[in-house]
Scaffold this active site. Structure first.
Site, PDB file in Angstrom:
ATOM      1  N   GLU A  64       2.214   0.889  -2.080  1.00 19.31           N
ATOM      2  CA  GLU A  64       1.132   1.183  -2.785  1.00 19.31           C
ATOM      3  C   GLU A  64       1.146   0.072  -4.081  1.00 19.31           C
ATOM      4  O   GLU A  64       0.104  -0.346  -4.226  1.00 19.31           O
ATOM      5  CB  GLU A  64       1.437   2.463  -3.390  1.00 19.31           C
ATOM      6  CG  GLU A  64       0.256   3.003  -4.184  1.00 19.31           C
ATOM      7  CD  GLU A  64       0.385   4.125  -4.703  1.00 19.31           C
ATOM      8  OE1 GLU A  64       0.714   5.263  -3.885  1.00 19.31           O
ATOM      9  OE2 GLU A  64       0.437   4.639  -5.896  1.00 19.31           O
ATOM     10  N   LYS A 117       8.977   8.339   0.514  1.00 18.26           N
ATOM     11  CA  LYS A 117       8.124   8.472  -0.417  1.00 18.26           C
ATOM     12  C   LYS A 117       8.058   7.351  -1.581  1.00 18.26           C
ATOM     13  O   LYS A 117       7.209   6.617  -1.974  1.00 18.26           O
ATOM     14  CB  LYS A 117       8.177   9.933  -1.290  1.00 18.26           C
ATOM     15  CG  LYS A 117       7.227   9.875  -2.391  1.00 18.26           C
ATOM     16  CD  LYS A 117       5.752   9.908  -2.183  1.00 18.26           C
ATOM     17  CE  LYS A 117       4.749   9.618  -3.329  1.00 18.26           C
ATOM     18  NZ  LYS A 117       4.839  10.478  -4.445  1.00 18.26           N
ATOM     19  N   SER A 124       2.458  12.864  -1.610  1.00 14.04           N
ATOM     20  CA  SER A 124       1.554  11.697  -1.976  1.00 14.04           C
ATOM     21  C   SER A 124       0.081  12.236  -1.808  1.00 14.04           C
ATOM     22  O   SER A 124      -0.258  13.184  -1.175  1.00 14.04           O
ATOM     23  CB  SER A 124       1.725  10.545  -1.304  1.00 14.04           C
ATOM     24  OG  SER A 124       0.761   9.487  -1.599  1.00 14.04           O
ATOM     25  N   HIS A 145       7.062   4.159  -0.017  1.00 14.59           N
ATOM     26  CA  HIS A 145       5.570   4.519   0.120  1.00 14.59           C
ATOM     27  C   HIS A 145       4.958   3.905  -1.342  1.00 14.59           C
ATOM     28  O   HIS A 145       3.907   3.266  -1.056  1.00 14.59           O
ATOM     29  CB  HIS A 145       5.210   5.779   0.464  1.00 14.59           C
ATOM     30  CG  HIS A 145       3.756   6.323   0.134  1.00 14.59           C
ATOM     31  ND1 HIS A 145       3.311   6.558  -1.256  1.00 14.59           N
ATOM     32  CD2 HIS A 145       2.615   6.434   0.866  1.00 14.59           C
ATOM     33  CE1 HIS A 145       1.981   6.647  -1.328  1.00 14.59           C
ATOM     34  NE2 HIS A 145       1.545   6.875   0.075  1.00 14.59           N
ATOM     35  N   ASN A 146       5.622   4.316  -2.397  1.00 13.45           N
ATOM     36  CA  ASN A 146       4.909   3.913  -3.649  1.00 13.45           C
ATOM     37  C   ASN A 146       5.102   2.461  -3.788  1.00 13.45           C
ATOM     38  O   ASN A 146       4.190   1.929  -4.416  1.00 13.45           O
ATOM     39  CB  ASN A 146       5.486   4.981  -4.752  1.00 13.45           C
ATOM     40  CG  ASN A 146       5.102   6.377  -5.003  1.00 13.45           C
ATOM     41  OD1 ASN A 146       4.692   6.766  -3.744  1.00 13.45           O
ATOM     42  ND2 ASN A 146       5.015   6.937  -6.084  1.00 13.45           N
TER      43      ASN A 146
END
Ligand code: NDP
Length: 475
Positions: free
Chosen positions: A189, A182, A128, A185-186
């Protein structure tokens, strides 16, 4: 000299990671399907460290010390499989293929299992931080075997971002754990960005502030508990003036948010795992709504609020919105961490949520002071069942909740959509509730489908004879 690591795929991400490795003193063999990219990298940045330019996969493999470490940075999906198929036959047992692209973790699990059969370590690593992060220090989330991390970790930790001297890279867990994390995480986000966008909209429409004035507000907010990369860039975007029209750029940009898919994956997988990530889901849907020109066009004439709102939007509104944003953000992150824990349990990964909060403090898009609080919350002996009840967050939510309620109420009153704020508050109130109307739903289900229900006072399953004499029987 033999290179310590190879990079194949030299578009912006691969090229910048290769440069980052070289700048840290590692000899890097570089390769790309089209040689023009390799040439461009050597011409523009060849002097930044030791690069070995390779024209073919064979050359790349031959250039590497053993066991070989090859970082794949190509377009996610079929191209990744194609590249794996190109390289795998050239490798020996013990060699490592690292996929730093945005792969779906289920693909990573499949690839890892297939390559393990061939004695090759396959490491799905979430990266990231975008192109700047790749060059200056990303946050890296590698999955794969612990053994492969022993060989890869030092290199990856070297090029990762550092916060308080701690690298933003750690072994997440086996096979697809890195890409799973990940993905979430996105998703987080997406939620964070949506909440910030709602705060902007509420302040702009509610208080009539200009983008430039709002840039000041966000800059101010960035000094406190909301301090984060996303708040920082929000101020910068709002301050930008369009060169051709002289208007604030944000007013010239088409209001259709696009997505590449990781947010959607997060929600799809959350549904499969049964984790309520309503904040992330609303964020994905909000982008989807923005992109539906046909629906928006058709509905534009529908009536908005009639009459004057009950209370005027006063001075305190900006502070209310700030608090609502913080509270909603806590919810979105808590839900994301719930999903990580659920995924970890489902796939047996043993992911440590505290260490994740640690490696997200720098390098990545959601980097924020706030992540230190999450790290602290997970530091205790028994991790909280939900982050909402960690003392720090429970207190913050308690302090924010009146503001939060005023903001959601005001948004409804003014007809300003605030799906992220609303769903976050609804989640908070649902978890808090002594009783939920789910009891009625169970009654309905039993009525039309004899699906049975459980009672609060006795063990067992029960059914009411709805179409008979309405007595209850044990099921
Ligand atoms: P792209 O996703 O645009 O991919 C372009 C690269 O893939 C080129 O090197 C291209 O080679 C190569 N490629 C495409 N198809 C094939 C194929 N069939 N065989 C061999 N090589 C192929 O590049 P990015 O640098 O933007 O991203 C790389 C990866 O990193 C992606 O998976 C992306 O999702 C991920 N990522 C991107 C981030 C970003 O901010 N951009 C952030 C984090 C991760 P050629 O030059 O020959 O066409």
């Amino acid at each position: 000299a033999q290179a310590q690591i190879g990079v194949t795929g030299l578009a912006v991400m691969g090229a910048n990671l290769a440069r980052n490795l070289a700048r840290h003193g590692h000899a890097v063999a570089v390769h790309n399907r089209s040689q023009s990219r390799t040439k461009a990298l050597m011409e523009q940045h060849g002097d930044e460290g030791t690069f070995v330019a390779c024209e073919t996969p064979e050359e790349l493999v031959a250039a590497l010390e053993r066991p070989r470490r090859i970082l794949i940075m190509v377009k996610a999906g079929a191209p990744t499989d194609a590249v794996i198929e190109e390289f795998a036959p050239l490798l020996e047992p013990g060699d490592m293929l690292v996929d730093g692209g945005n792969a779906h973790f289920l693909d990573t699990r499949r690839r890892e299992a297939a390559l393990r059969e061939r004695g090759i370590h396959f490491v799905g690593a979430g990266v990231s931080g975008g192109e700047e992060g790749a060059l200056l220090g990303p946050s890296i989330m590698p999955g794969g075997s612990r053994e492969s991390y022993e060989a890869l970790g030092p290199l990856l930790e070297d090029i990762a971002a550092k916060v308080d001297g701690v690298p933003c890279c750690t072994h997440i867990g086996p096979d697809g754990a890195g890409h799973f994390v990940k993905m979430v995480h996105n998703g987080i986000e997406y939620a964070d960005m949506q909440l910030i966008a709602e705060a902007y909209d509420l302040l702009r429409q509610g208080l009539g502030l200009s983008p430039a004035e709002l840039a000041d507000v966000f800059e101010e907010w960035n000094k406190g508990e909301l301090s984060s990369y996303l708040i920082e860039i929000t101020a910068e975007v709002l301050r930008q003036v369009d060169a051709t029209t002289g208007r604030p750029l944000v007013d010239v940009i088409a209001d259709r948010a696009e997505q590449k898919g990781t947010g959607r994956w997060t929600v799809q997988i959350a549904l499969d795992l049964g984790v309520p990530v309503s904040g992330i889901a609303e964020a994905v849907f909000a982008r989807s709504v923005s992109g539906h020109a046909d629906l928006r066009e058709a509905a534009r004439g529908l009536p908005g609020p009639s009459g004057v709102p009950a209370g005027p939007v006063g001075e305190g509104f900006a502070e209310d919105v700030r608090r609502a944003l913080y509270a909603s953000k806590i919810i979105a992150y808590a839900q994301g961490f719930d999903q990580i824990r659920a995924g970890s349990a489902e796939y047996g990964w043993d992911v440590d949520p505290g260490s994740l909060a640690t490696i997200w403090r720098g390098g990545c898009i959601i980097r924020a002071v706030f992540l230190d609080r999450i790290r602290e919350a997970y530091e205790g002996e028994t991790p909280p069942v939900t982050l909402l009840t960690a003392p720090l967050f429970a207190e913050a939510l308690g302090l924010a909740q009146d503001s939060w309620r005023r903001v959601v109420a005001k948004a409804a009153e003014l007809g300003i959509p605030a799906p992220g704020f609303s769903t976050a508050l609804a989640y908070y109130d649902s978890l808090r509730a002594e009783r939920l109307p789910a009891a009625l739903i169970q009654g309905q289900r039993d009525f039309f489908g004899a699906h049975t229900y459980q009672r609060t006072d006795r063990e067992g399953s029960f059914h009411t004879l709805w179409s008979g004499d309405r007595t209850e029987i044990g099921a």
